[in-house]
Motif scaffolding. Structure first.
Motif, PDB file in Angstrom:
ATOM      1  N   GLU A 101       0.846  -1.191   0.000  1.00 26.02           N
ATOM      2  CA  GLU A 101       0.000   0.000   0.000  1.00 26.02           C
ATOM      3  C   GLU A 101       0.881   1.239   0.000  1.00 26.02           C
ATOM      4  OE1 GLU A 101      -2.615  -0.206   3.310  1.00 26.02           O
ATOM      5  OE2 GLU A 101      -3.625  -2.038   2.626  1.00 26.02           O
ATOM      6  N   SER A 102       0.336   2.327  -0.510  1.00 22.75           N
ATOM      7  CA  SER A 102       1.125   3.554  -0.600  1.00 22.75           C
ATOM      8  C   SER A 102       1.608   4.014   0.770  1.00 22.75           C
ATOM      9  CB  SER A 102       0.304   4.669  -1.261  1.00 22.75           C
ATOM     10  OG  SER A 102      -0.855   4.968  -0.487  1.00 22.75           O
ATOM     11  N   ASP A 103       0.773   3.824   1.803  1.00 19.89           N
ATOM     12  CA  ASP A 103       1.112   4.344   3.137  1.00 19.89           C
ATOM     13  C   ASP A 103       2.408   3.750   3.681  1.00 19.89           C
ATOM     14  OD1 ASP A 103      -1.066   5.972   3.161  1.00 19.89           O
ATOM     15  OD2 ASP A 103      -2.306   4.669   4.408  1.00 19.89           O
ATOM     16  N   VAL A 104       2.613   2.443   3.504  1.00 21.28           N
ATOM     17  CA  VAL A 104       3.807   1.827   4.090  1.00 21.28           C
ATOM     18  C   VAL A 104       5.058   2.281   3.348  1.00 21.28           C
ATOM     19  CG1 VAL A 104       3.690  -0.323   2.740  1.00 21.28           C
ATOM     20  CG2 VAL A 104       4.794  -0.307   4.993  1.00 21.28           C
ATOM     21  N   TYR A 105       4.967   2.443   2.022  1.00 16.99           N
ATOM     22  CA  TYR A 105       6.111   2.963   1.267  1.00 16.99           C
ATOM     23  C   TYR A 105       6.392   4.411   1.654  1.00 16.99           C
ATOM     24  CZ  TYR A 105       6.198  -1.102  -1.820  1.00 16.99           C
ATOM     25  OH  TYR A 105       6.324  -2.369  -2.329  1.00 16.99           O
ATOM     26  N   TYR A 106       5.326   5.182   1.813  1.00 17.28           N
ATOM     27  CA  TYR A 106       5.463   6.588   2.198  1.00 17.28           C
ATOM     28  C   TYR A 106       6.121   6.721   3.564  1.00 17.28           C
ATOM     29  CZ  TYR A 106       3.860  11.268   3.640  1.00 17.28           C
ATOM     30  OH  TYR A 106       3.794  12.549   4.098  1.00 17.28           O
ATOM     31  N   MET A 107       5.642   5.951   4.529  1.00 19.57           N
ATOM     32  CA  MET A 107       6.176   6.060   5.883  1.00 19.57           C
ATOM     33  C   MET A 107       7.621   5.575   5.956  1.00 19.57           C
ATOM     34  SD  MET A 107       3.952   7.637   7.564  1.00 19.57           S
ATOM     35  CE  MET A 107       4.926   7.577   9.068  1.00 19.57           C
ATOM     36  N   PHE A 118      18.657  10.377   2.223  1.00 18.29           N
ATOM     37  CA  PHE A 118      17.767  10.913   1.200  1.00 18.29           C
ATOM     38  C   PHE A 118      17.715  10.039  -0.051  1.00 18.29           C
ATOM     39  CE2 PHE A 118      19.476  14.744   3.492  1.00 18.29           C
ATOM     40  CZ  PHE A 118      18.373  14.889   4.312  1.00 18.29           C
ATOM     41  N   LYS A 119      18.868   9.573  -0.504  1.00 13.35           N
ATOM     42  CA  LYS A 119      18.884   8.733  -1.708  1.00 13.35           C
ATOM     43  C   LYS A 119      18.159   7.416  -1.473  1.00 13.35           C
ATOM     44  CE  LYS A 119      22.987  10.686  -3.906  1.00 13.35           C
ATOM     45  NZ  LYS A 119      24.366  10.418  -4.423  1.00 13.35           N
ATOM     46  N   LEU A 120      18.318   6.851  -0.268  1.00 14.03           N
ATOM     47  CA  LEU A 120      17.636   5.594   0.042  1.00 14.03           C
ATOM     48  C   LEU A 120      16.129   5.772   0.130  1.00 14.03           C
ATOM     49  CD1 LEU A 120      19.962   3.942   2.734  1.00 14.03           C
ATOM     50  CD2 LEU A 120      19.643   3.243   0.357  1.00 14.03           C
ATOM     51  N   SER A 121      15.696   6.982   0.499  1.00 11.84           N
ATOM     52  CA  SER A 121      14.252   7.226   0.638  1.00 11.84           C
ATOM     53  C   SER A 121      13.555   7.319  -0.714  1.00 11.84           C
ATOM     54  CB  SER A 121      14.008   8.507   1.428  1.00 11.84           C
ATOM     55  OG  SER A 121      14.298   9.659   0.652  1.00 11.84           O
ATOM     56  N   LEU A 122      14.313   7.664  -1.757  1.00 13.36           N
ATOM     57  CA  LEU A 122      13.694   7.981  -3.051  1.00 13.36           C
ATOM     58  C   LEU A 122      12.855   6.858  -3.646  1.00 13.36           C
ATOM     59  CD1 LEU A 122      16.525  10.085  -4.748  1.00 13.36           C
ATOM     60  CD2 LEU A 122      14.300  10.891  -3.934  1.00 13.36           C
ATOM     61  N   PRO A 123      13.376   5.617  -3.730  1.00 16.68           N
ATOM     62  CA  PRO A 123      12.537   4.580  -4.368  1.00 16.68           C
ATOM     63  C   PRO A 123      11.240   4.300  -3.627  1.00 16.68           C
ATOM     64  CG  PRO A 123      14.531   3.621  -3.410  1.00 16.68           C
ATOM     65  CD  PRO A 123      14.702   5.104  -3.376  1.00 16.68           C
ATOM     66  N   TYR A 124      11.256   4.449  -2.307  1.00 13.87           N
ATOM     67  CA  TYR A 124      10.037   4.191  -1.528  1.00 13.87           C
ATOM     68  C   TYR A 124       9.022   5.307  -1.719  1.00 13.87           C
ATOM     69  CZ  TYR A 124      13.029   0.673   0.557  1.00 13.87           C
ATOM     70  OH  TYR A 124      13.860  -0.393   0.734  1.00 13.87           O
TER      71      TYR A 124
END
Length: 222
Positions: A101-107, A118-124
């Motif tokens: 779900e979008s929420d778990v990737y977003y969180m 920051f770079k690691l956060s991008l794909p999620y």
């Protein structure tokens, strides 16, 4: 409507006592079903009772080691307390167990962002935006991570998309102003800061950015 569903409706309506009563009935009737514990944990999260919420989520994982939403609940619980490492671990566990779900990737993306990864956060955050293309908040934070990772061209396009979705998004204008400074487009930066202040007159960062540009322009005119 079953009691779990009715309890969730009560929780969304802010009727916490009524929700707690229903979730308690669910747990008493089905003490080995993790769903009641997860819902009660979410209710306690809303009430900022993190200690007891953790117990309910943990009990759900004891009953069902594959209860992905229980790990997601734990992730949210730790995130709310700025405990980003355990939050990250639990969000990742929820995803490993199939929560798509979008929420778990977003969180998870926000958790990494708060750890300055920051770079690691991008794909999620990108995946979250793909799963919820109309969610301007997700798109904004994806743009923010792009900017923080120095992908300014992509960040600019993303913030412009945010404004396309919500023309009154002051923070998107502010960040476009910052990018304009890096592009040495002083007039563009001033326009973006002015737009942010028009929408939100108490936007301190935009006000400071505008002040610095005005001073810079005065220096040039001397």
């Amino acid at each position: 409507m079953d009691k779990n569903t009715q309890g969730i409706v009560y929780m969304q309506e802010g009727k916490f006592e009524e929700a707690a009563s229903l979730f308690n009935e669910v747990i008493e009737k089905n003490p080995n079903d993790p769903v009641g514990y997860i819902n009660f944990g979410n209710l306690l999260m809303h009430m900022k009772d993190f200690e007891h919420a953790e117990r309910f989520f943990s009990r759900a994982t004891e009953l069902d080691a594959n209860a992905a939403t229980a790990y997601y609940g734990l992730g949210n619980l730790y995130f709310e307390q700025s405990l980003y490492q355990p939050a990250q671990q639990n969000f990742q566990k929820a995803m490993e167990l199939g929560l798509e779900e979008s929420d778990v990737y977003y969180m998870l993306g926000l958790t990494l962002q708060n750890q300055e990864q920051f770079k690691l956060s991008l794909p999620y955050l990108l995946r979250a935006a793909e799963l919820a293309p109309d969610d301007e908040e997700i798109l904004f934070f994806y743009g923010l991570s792009l900017a923080q990772a120095n992908h300014l061209k992509d960040a600019k396009a993303t913030f412009e998309n945010v404004i396309g979705m919500n023309p009154e998004h002051s923070d998107a204008y502010y960040n476009l102003g910052i990018i304009s400074i890096f592009e040495e487009n002083i007039d563009g930066a001033l326009a973006h800061f002015n737009a942010a202040l028009r929408i939100q007159p108490d936007h301190l960062l935009a006000a400071n950015g505008k002040k610095n540009i005005v001073e810079l322009l005065k220096e040039k005119d001397r």
